[in-house]
Design a protein around this motif. Sequence first.
Motif, short mmCIF file in Angstrom:
data_model
loop_
_atom_site.label_atom_id
_atom_site.label_comp_id
_atom_site.label_asym_id
_atom_site.label_seq_id
_atom_site.Cartn_x
_atom_site.Cartn_y
_atom_site.Cartn_z
N PRO A 1 0.89 -1.27 -0.15
CA PRO A 1 -0.12 -0.04 0.06
C PRO A 1 0.88 1.31 0.06
O PRO A 1 0.40 2.36 -0.52
N GLU B 1 1.56 2.34 -3.41
CA GLU B 1 0.35 2.92 -4.03
C GLU B 1 0.31 4.58 -3.65
O GLU B 1 0.16 5.18 -4.70
N ARG B 2 0.69 4.56 -2.24
CA ARG B 2 0.76 6.04 -1.72
C ARG B 2 1.87 7.11 -2.47
O ARG B 2 1.60 8.01 -2.97
N TYR C 1 -0.01 4.61 -8.17
CA TYR C 1 -0.52 3.42 -9.00
C TYR C 1 -0.97 2.30 -8.11
O TYR C 1 -0.36 1.75 -7.07
N ARG C 2 -2.26 1.89 -8.36
CA ARG C 2 -2.76 0.93 -7.53
C ARG C 2 -2.12 -0.52 -7.68
O ARG C 2 -1.25 -0.56 -8.66
N GLN C 3 -2.12 -1.41 -6.96
CA GLN C 3 -1.52 -2.84 -6.97
C GLN C 3 -2.04 -3.43 -8.52
O GLN C 3 -0.95 -4.09 -8.86
N SER C 4 -3.12 -3.24 -8.70
CA SER C 4 -3.65 -4.06 -9.65
C SER C 4 -3.11 -3.26 -10.90
O SER C 4 -2.80 -3.91 -12.14
N GLU C 5 -2.59 -2.01 -11.06
CA GLU C 5 -2.06 -1.30 -12.23
C GLU C 5 -0.30 -1.74 -12.42
O GLU C 5 0.18 -1.47 -13.29
#
Length: 326
Positions: A115, A118-119, A123-127
């Motif tokens: 996480p 991501e911050r 980018y989100r994990q899925s991205e």
Amino acid sequence: MTKLKETNINKFTAIKVASIYAIFSVLWILLSDQVVYFLVSDAKGMTEIQTAKGWFFVIISSFIVFFLLLREINTHSQIVVALRQQETLLRSIKDAAQDAFLMINPEGKVSFWNPAAERIFGYRQSEAIGRDLHLLLAPERYHAAHKKAFSNFQKNGKGAAIGKTIELQGIHKDRGEIFIELSLSAIELEDGWHAVGVVRDISERKRAEEAQREIEDRLSQIIMGSPIPTFVIDSDHLTTHWNKALENVTGVSANEVVGTNNQWMAFYPDERPVMADLMVDKVEKEKILKYYNGKLTKSTDIENAYAAEDFFPHMGIEGRWLFFSA
């Protein structure tokens, strides 16, 4: 990671049970045949004994294999549970961490993204998972050097940045380039070398450092351009600034004193503290009076500062009267 460890455990268990079964079988055949040949001499009796021996072997070996497998399964289950608990704990730590934890596989693709990543990067994990890390996060000017270094990393897990902490720039999804601090390590798994990175966003620190440098530069320009003879020392009593006006008054150039604690040489024939040294050490007024008794007054312009007038006979041809403060 747990699946890989479980696979290794399963292989070890199978090899262990098979080895024990093979040893038992060989010993049974060799020893039981010797006993049969010693006790039985006729063919009919030999056939009956061999048949009974075969059934006995099947029954005994089945029990042995059953108990071996039962014991190994229990041990295996305990190990798997411990591994899963450990992995859950590590993942929880990584998920709660303020620093980004990244991992890439031997192809350079992102395989772990917590996480904090991501911050920091947007980018989100899925991205991020499955994307080429360097194409995703590295400025284009780094690409050629990475391509050359990564081919070597794939062979032996070595690289100039492995085992080190470096400062560089990365790309945020929305904000463009940011300053980051990166610590890299290499892990060899069955499919090759993987890289693990811990990333910290140091953009705020870099901005603060830049602001501090600008302040120091402005201050330096003010001091060095001032018509008032001025010098500055740091907490270690090393001279950091010695302006042109002071050079003209003392005849001592900045090159002679900047970076040293020899500021005294411009004013006195022997080494002793000047008023600025006493202020840096925050000494009591009584100690200041030891050097400036009858000459010291409280500064009317600067809080917690003193001023004094003194004659410096070694300055110039006939000496000089100076008014100074610190």
